[in-house]
Design an enzyme around this catalytic site. Sequence first.
Site, PDB file in Angstrom:
ATOM      1  CD  GLU A 252       4.318  -3.490  -3.958  1.00  0.00           C
ATOM      2  OE1 GLU A 252       4.772  -2.351  -4.246  1.00  0.00           O
ATOM      3  OE2 GLU A 252       3.191  -3.858  -4.258  1.00  0.00           O
TER       4      GLU A 252
ATOM      5  CB  CYS B  97       2.635  -0.444  -6.764  1.00  0.00           C
ATOM      6  SG  CYS B  97       2.981  -2.163  -7.180  1.00  0.00           S
TER       7      CYS B  97
ATOM      8  CB  VAL C 238      -0.922   2.930   5.470  1.00  0.00           C
ATOM      9  CG1 VAL C 238      -1.422   1.748   6.298  1.00  0.00           C
ATOM     10  CG2 VAL C 238      -2.067   3.898   5.196  1.00  0.00           C
TER      11      VAL C 238
ATOM     12  N   GLY D  65       0.826  -1.210   0.000  1.00  0.00           N
ATOM     13  CA  GLY D  65       0.000   0.000   0.000  1.00  0.00           C
ATOM     14  C   GLY D  65       0.852   1.247   0.000  1.00  0.00           C
TER      15      GLY D  65
END
Length: 457
Positions: free
Chosen positions: A216, A250, A198, A194
Amino acid sequence: MSHYTPVDEIEPIYSTLDKGFRSGKTKSIAYRKQQLVNLGYLVKDNAERFQEAFKADLGRPVLENSFLELDSTITEIKQAISGVDKWAKTERPPFSLTWSPMRPAIRKEPKGVCLIIVPFNYPLWLAMSPLAGAIAAGNAVVLKPSELTPAIGVLLAELFPKYMDPELYRVVNGAIPETSKLLELSWGHILYTGSGRVAKIVAAAAAKTLTPVSLELGGKSPVVVDSKCDLASGVKRLLWGKVANAGQTCVAPDYVLVQKDFQDTFINALTEAYNSFYPEGPAQSDSVSHIISTGHTERIKRLIDNTQGTVVLGGQVDIETKFVAPTVVRDVKGDDSLMSEEIFGPVLPVVPVDNVEEAIAFINSRDHPLVIYMMSQDSGFKSKVLDNTQSGAAVANEYILHCATENLPFGGLGPSGSGGYHTGKFGFDMFTHLRATLDSPSWCASSSVSLLAATNA
């Protein structure tokens, strides 16, 4: 939300899995393989239902769902089934005359009960791929889907008890309270995929229990364009890599660095590819995914509205339908709104530079990206970029696909993440503890000290 797991059930779920793990059931390779087979059938038997859930959560085209998630997931589960016998074997270190009587060995042991926190952008693949590695390694697992993909989360929670051993594999749905409760517990390993924001919370919580963590994350992955590249095929691949899943990947190319005197040629070629992708315009296309939420759509709109560059393709945004047209912006500077954060949407800024040296300096002045892309046929150009930058991965003349390439690790560096997983043995390795063992026979006990002294002499 009614489908969220009650917070007071989370600790009992954890205790059930901890008890199941300590029973020793997962030590059996045959058991692991059977659970992996069950996992494969969970996906295969319910492919149509997953397609419906993808549509509800992501509004993504069927072909993209098949290519980006369903097919990749099945492939990685099959890899784990075929590889686990070899991966799990105890290894012997290289022969040593001094130590061989003590039979040194490296056992491959599971870490325990593991937590996998799944992102919204690939809610099946990024759940099942690491899960397959964790199962192959012999762990118990709690899977935490994203609250932004409720249809997928509900479906997984329904299917897991039907296919997977509930004493070892469970789904916990929820948002901040549920995730916070999970993070209070001590895990064998946590994998979080994410945002960096966070990730800091996850890492800080894990530090309290000294739980190992893999992250990741992502970031702004650049494309460095060589003016002597194969432009015709290069821009089509680039555009696909940018717009797949509405740019919510991503490893999507985040921005392009192109030589100033080549920018016009590059934009013209990109425009031609764009028109071939969307002959009637992207709003009329059935191949454009929507953005995950109105909040994310508004964020992307702000980035476009505040750019000082020139929008040459796309730019249209509909908040209500969560639609952002694939967009190209030229003459973008380093301090532009589009360069302020990871875009995570179908917007491609083009940043002009004087030469490849300036492109390299531009990349190095920012956080290490998850991947650096190069559009070039020149080995010297590619080597120059590779040798003078750092990133999780580096890919020439292709986009996104390295994540699913068999037997390559996938992961970031620094702010773009830590730890490598996904395909094949790398997922297994991430969830495996390498336990060193010695077994010294009684006849050499008296000579152990002298052997060590001779070795160090």
